[in-house]
Design a protein around this motif. Structure first.
Motif: not given
Lengths: 306, 527
Positions: B75, B79, B90, B519
């Motif tokens: 990740e 985001k 995030h 997601f």
């Protein structure tokens, strides 16, 4: 026989090397390089230059070729510029789906084509003959991607008998090999029919019949074996045609085979992979043709290789 | 997603309704779980994509939605909100910038671990940024991160990122997928060359395998910092043929199919088991003009071509009305977007402008495009051709492979022979900085400005917007700038390409973002 084999192998190796040189040059002459594609939308001129340097694409063509050939002769096909994996690792993963598909399609095309051809020759001008020939015309004229989509709709979506995409089980092989085999089966059927018709009018067939041999023996032992010689030539060409056709069929059925690898690599200008795939396909086609040549001797004892 | 919200409300209404009717009357059916939107544990979600993830390492991968699949495992710090396009925390919890605009202090989320047990901390952030910047890594997007001068570890959960100059789009730049957090332990162990065979991140899913051309498999990360994901795992399948993706969705072989062709939408909309989704989008579809080519040098000609094309009709007839006709060089979700103007369809005016420019009889021009690259591209290009023919401009369509187009456009001014081309720009970080960059002189080809459009005032405002960290100041620069760009008509402004995907009705909580990332940490499969 040994001299023949030796000569053929030397010829094959030379052909493949020559093909590789032509391929290598052509790939770099056509516009576009992996750098512009992989660098993406936001790339600066400097990014593109750096990538070209990293892959040695800034070198003169003949230097690139010499470096490449010297590596290939040592068995090193380089690494993919997209996946960064060795080219032969990439290809190994893709061999099986294509081999399965091409072998199955060859089998289907040959068996169906031969039977249909023999039947329609023996029952010449009957309704059955007409039906077989109609299907043969359809098979030849229908593009394989269209047939593939029709088969998917009928057997995959409507009836739900077969999976429509992917690989894994024998069921996954049914629709793709049918779509790929159809046109070739049709060609073989037509070729077998005309070869059989010619043979059936020969004197020795009449002799065989008049000495009281059962019709089955006349057809399969005497007539078919002689009719097979021209058919075998077609079957030899069939293999390379099927490999070509697999490029399309693999895309439609989402089979991760060599054909799709080739198409994807060409559009990304992944030079090392394109070159590797072409070599593998060329070697395979050469080997099959060699086997076919040896097959003539088995079918027709008059053929001798020295 | 709003869908989840609606289902929640629906659930409440149902509960109310049922309690009024006396609950006893109604048998507890298995579908109840679906109606009340209570996530069910387990199941493998299958996603059909048109292309394969090229390589499972975001430093070397390009293209969306592929990067989104990599992000299931590795990740980013921040985001983009899938609906609004705003930057949301995030792996980074909060951030601030120094008064001189040069030092960004980023506070990291505590107690986050990589899948291999390595702690996610300031050291790991520094490692990953340095890796992308290091020329030896040969990351595809290295130039994208050149604004970073240095990364300093302040304490285990704080990093200072120092920039060469104040850099306005800083946080949005960090939403771009190649800036993903990989386990330093694993990268060091395997090296850049082989890291992609066993990538390790902090994401909701752990990497299992990537069989090239076939699938990517990931399994649930039980210790995910955002809560254990309901799905047991995710498998992606590569299906280049759109028809095959749709059939696989209809037969239930896959649960999500990316990029549905508009011709299939009506049929899928009628299927109760399938839901067609239209997330907001950011791809600017346009016809690029080479400003160095004959008639296109004249702004009146470029405006005339803009007036000649009926964008609304293209949208309604070809794109199901799901596109957004451009009224700015930016998509509406981008930072800096102000609805400015649209060249409304006016063939009379187009003809008049052409006459003023000295082309009363029109002219002949080439339009290069790559069939199959963008949604309904052939139809759109042919529509443009017929609109332009109506004002006397004869368009010769040249269809070429993408590699050919990319190489032709990237030739420098002296060598360029392009005339017009059909192209889509991704505004991936949803910041005006990315959207406007193509219009600057500094980005002349081989950079992004493949039109060779140049306007000093635009260049000045662009730098002003880039070199300020005050959002208000940036907006003040961007507003007049988009007015200038629209008036100069450097391109034929068409539309923002719609995203059309399809999801099986029992797959819930599937979130596809404005930049095509998927997601799935909250997604689940109803039985």
């Amino acid at each position: 026989m040994q001299t023949f084999l030796y000569r053929r192998v030397t010829l094959t190796v030379t052909t493949v090397l020559l093909l590789l040189v032509v391929m290598f040059t052509l790939l770099r002459i056509i516009p576009g390089s992996p750098a512009e594609i992989l660098a993406g939308d936001f790339a600066t001129g400097k990014d593109i230059e750096e990538l070209k340097q990293a892959w040695g694409l800034d070198q003169p063509l003949h230097v690139q070729l010499l470096i490449y050939l010297s590596r290939v002769l040592r068995g090193d096909f380089g690494r993919s510029v997209v996946t960064r994996r060795p080219v032969m690792t990439e290809i190994q993963g893709r061999l099986r789906p294509t081999l399965e598909l091409v072998l199955m399609a060859s089998l289907v095309a040959t068996v169906v084509g031969l039977i249909a051809g023999v039947v329609s020759a023996v029952r010449r001008y009957s309704a059955l003959d007409g039906l077989v020939m109609v299907f043969a015309i359809l098979g030849v004229s229908m593009p394989n991607f269209w047939l593939a989509l029709l088969l998917m709709l009928l057997f995959g979506v409507t009836l739900g008998w077969f999976p429509i995409v992917g690989v894994g089980t024998p069921a996954h092989l049914v629709l793709p090999s049918l779509s790929l085999a159809a046109a070739q089966a049709a060609i073989i059927a037509r070729q077998t029919r005309s070869a059989m018709l010619e043979v059936l009018s020969q004197d020795y067939v009449r002799t065989a019949r008049s000495k009281g041999l059962p019709e089955r023996v006349v057809i399969y032992r005497h007539a078919l074996k002689n009719a097979l010689v021209p058919v075998l030539t077609i079957v030899g060409l069939l293999f390379s045609r099927l490999v070509g056709g697999s490029v399309v069929v693999e895309s439609v059925f989402s089979r991760p085979g060599m054909g799709r690898l080739l198409v994807d690599s060409i559009s990304l200008r992944d030079y090392p992979v394109v070159q590797g795939v072409v070599v593998v396909i060329a070697v395979a086609v050469a080997v099959v043709n060699l086997v076919i040549d040896l097959g003539y001797a088995w079918i027709d004892p008059r053929v001798r290789y020295t | 997603m709003t869908k989840t919200g609606k289902m929640g409300v629906l659930g409440l209404v149902l509960i109310l309704g049922m309690s009024l009717q006396l609950v006893g009357c109604r048998k507890a059916a298995p579908e109840d779980a679906r109606e009340f939107d209570v996530p069910v544990e387990g199941g493998i979600l299958r996603v059909a994509l048109g292309t394969d993830v090229p390589i499972f390492d975001s430093a070397y991968a390009s293209g969306l939605p592929n990067l989104g699949i990599i992000h299931l495992v590795t990740e980013g710090l921040v985001k983009l909100d899938s609906e609004t396009g705003n930057v949301i925390p995030h792996l980074a919890e909060r951030w601030s910038v120094s008064d001189d605009g040069l030092v960004w202090t980023i506070k990291l989320r505590p107690n986050v671990k990589f899948h291999d047990g390595t702690a996610f901390d300031a050291q790991a952030v520094k490692f990953n940024i340095d890796r992308l910047l290091n020329p030896d890594t040969k990351a595809l997007t290295r130039s994208f991160w050149q604004f970073i001068k240095e990364v300093k570890v302040v304490d285990p959960l704080t990093v200072d990122i120092i920039t060469h100059d104040p850099f306005g789009p800083f946080m949005r730049q960090f939403t771009y997928a190649p800036m993903a957090m990989n386990s330093p332990t694993q990268v060091t162990k395997l090296g850049n060359e082989d890291y992609h065979t066993a990538p390790v991140g902090t994401g909701p899913f752990k990497f299992v395998e990537h069989v090239r051309g076939q699938h990517v498999k990931v399994v649930r990360n039980e210790e995910y910092w955002g809560g254990k994901p309901p799905l047991e795992g995710v498998v992606t399948a590569v299906m280049p043929e759109a028809g095959a993706r749709i059939m696989a969705l209809e037969t239930g072989e896959v649960d999500v199919a990316y990029h549905v062709p508009p011709r299939d939408v009506q049929r899928l909309e009628q299927n109760p088991d399938i839901q067609v989704v239209y997330p907001p989008s950011q791809r600017i579809m346009h016809v690029g003009f080479n400003h160095n080519h004959g008639p296109l040098k004249d702004v009146r000609v470029r405006q005339a071509l803009n007036y000649a094309v009926n964008k609304h009709e293209i949208n309604q007839v070809i794109l199901l009305g799901r596109a957004h006709v451009l009224d700015s060089p930016l998509p509406p979700t981008a930072f800096g977007y102000v609805p400015t103007m649209t060249y409304e369809f006016n063939p009379q005016k187009a003809k008049q402008l052409l006459q003023e420019a000295g082309y009363p009889g029109g002219f002949t021009i080439k339009l290069m495009y790559t069939p199959g690259r963008y949604l309904m591209d052939t139809e759109v290009v042919e529509a443009v051709q017929s609109y332009l023919a109506a004002v006397g401009v004869k368009v010769e369509i040249v269809s070429v492979e993408w590699a050919v187009q990319a190489a032709a456009r990237r030739l420098p001014l002296a060598e360029s022979t392009t005339e017009m081309y059909f192209l889509g720009w991704g505004c991936v970080t949803l910041d005006g900085d990315i959207g406007f960059q193509s219009f600057t002189t500094a980005a002349f080809a081989p950079g992004m400005n493949t039109m060779f459009y140049s306007n000093e005032e635009v260049d000045r405002l662009f730098l002003k917007g880039r070199q300020s960290v005050d959002p208000a100041e940036r907006l003040a620069a961007y507003e007049p700038m988009q007015r200038l760009i629209m008036e100069d008509a450097p391109i034929l402004f068409l539309y923002v390409e719609p995203q059309i995907h399809a999801v099986r009705a029992n797959a819930r909580g599937v979130e596809i973002s404005v930049n095509e990332m998927i997601f799935l940490d909250k997604a689940w499969l109803a039985r």
